[in-house]
Scaffold this motif. Structure first.
Motif, short mmCIF file in Angstrom:
data_model
loop_
_atom_site.label_atom_id
_atom_site.label_comp_id
_atom_site.label_asym_id
_atom_site.label_seq_id
_atom_site.Cartn_x
_atom_site.Cartn_y
_atom_site.Cartn_z
N THR A 142 0.81 -1.22 0.00
CA THR A 142 0.00 0.00 0.00
C THR A 142 0.84 1.27 0.00
O THR A 142 0.31 2.36 -0.20
CB THR A 142 -0.95 0.03 1.22
N HIS A 180 -1.92 7.12 -6.70
CA HIS A 180 -1.63 5.79 -6.18
C HIS A 180 -2.85 5.24 -5.43
O HIS A 180 -3.23 4.08 -5.61
CB HIS A 180 -0.42 5.86 -5.25
N GLU A 182 -5.90 5.91 -5.90
CA GLU A 182 -7.01 5.65 -6.82
C GLU A 182 -6.95 4.26 -7.43
O GLU A 182 -7.94 3.76 -7.97
CB GLU A 182 -7.03 6.72 -7.91
N ARG A 183 -5.81 3.60 -7.35
CA ARG A 183 -5.70 2.22 -7.80
C ARG A 183 -6.48 1.27 -6.89
O ARG A 183 -6.74 0.13 -7.26
CB ARG A 183 -4.23 1.79 -7.82
N PHE A 184 -6.88 1.77 -5.70
CA PHE A 184 -7.58 0.95 -4.73
C PHE A 184 -9.03 1.43 -4.56
O PHE A 184 -9.56 1.47 -3.46
CB PHE A 184 -6.86 1.01 -3.38
N SER A 185 -9.66 1.78 -5.65
CA SER A 185 -11.01 2.34 -5.61
C SER A 185 -12.06 1.28 -5.28
O SER A 185 -11.84 0.07 -5.51
CB SER A 185 -11.36 2.98 -6.95
N GLY A 188 -13.19 -0.49 -8.57
CA GLY A 188 -12.31 -1.57 -8.99
C GLY A 188 -12.48 -2.81 -8.14
O GLY A 188 -12.45 -3.94 -8.64
#
Length: 208
Positions: A142, A180, A182-185, A188
């Motif tokens: 993370t 960065h 936003e990759r863990f939205s 998704g």
């Protein structure tokens, strides 16, 4: 098996001899926004329990003369208060609707524990704030060293102090940190969970 990190996936393989699919826990991006505000304090957002190693953050910040704010409650509260001096303040329980402002004023989040995952570095990143983390476990998934924070290798006061000094000599881009996160939205996450359930159902139905 579905799990939230490669770190836990390896544990599943070790103890159960089973493969697992990693679908990272999402961060609520809509609840946080980028802010370049810096009120100069370091931040802990955590339940106050022994394995979180909050005493390392207190000792490091007190020794360096750096303001530290601790958001959270737990059984270690009184012991930690006795350990702290003039540089540490305890915010107690902070409701979600107020947590954004606490993150926004921070210089960086401190994450001195070993976790299977750990959502707070992503909450901080969603605000454009970097994290100084113990470089093991879920933090390696993370936090990106040099981009969204820095790691320290030794889980000691001195190790954290060195990382704080290293961090203070660096510059970070708050929008790159947000990207960065936003990759863990949530979107998704929903898509990946949906595909995993669909694949699992198809596999099960073919066995019937």
């Amino acid at each position: 098996y579905l799990t939230l990190s490669d770190y836990v996936s390896r544990k599943i393989n070790k103890y159960y001899r089973r493969d697992s699919q990693v679908i990272a826990q999402p961060v609520d991006l809509k609840a946080f926004s980028v802010c370049d505000q810096d009120d100069g304090y370091y931040l802990i957002v955590s339940r106050l329990v022994p394995y979180k190693r909050i005493e390392l953050a207190i000792d490091a910040c007190e020794a360096l003369g750096r303001p530290l704010k601790i958001a959270g409650i737990g059984p270690e509260m009184e012991a930690l208060k006795k350990r702290a001096s003039k540089w540490t303040s305890f915010l107690g329980f902070v409701p979600d609707d107020q947590l954004l402002m606490v993150y926004k004023g921070a210089r960086a989040l401190l994450f001195p524990q070993e976790e299977d995952y750990g959502i707070t570095p992503l909450e901080a990143a969603a605000c454009g704030k970097p994290t100084i983390a113990f470089g093991v476990g879920g933090a390696l998934e993370t936090v990106e060293n040099g981009l969204t924070g820095v790691f320290f290798k030794e889980q000691t006061q001195e190790g954290l102090m060195d990382a704080i000094r290293e961090f203070e000599a660096m510059k970070f881009n708050s929008f790159a940190i947000r990207a960065h996160a936003e990759r863990f939205s949530r979107e998704g996450f929903k898509e990946k969970i949906g595909h995993a359930v669909e694949r699992g159902y198809c596999t099960w139905s073919e066995r019937e």
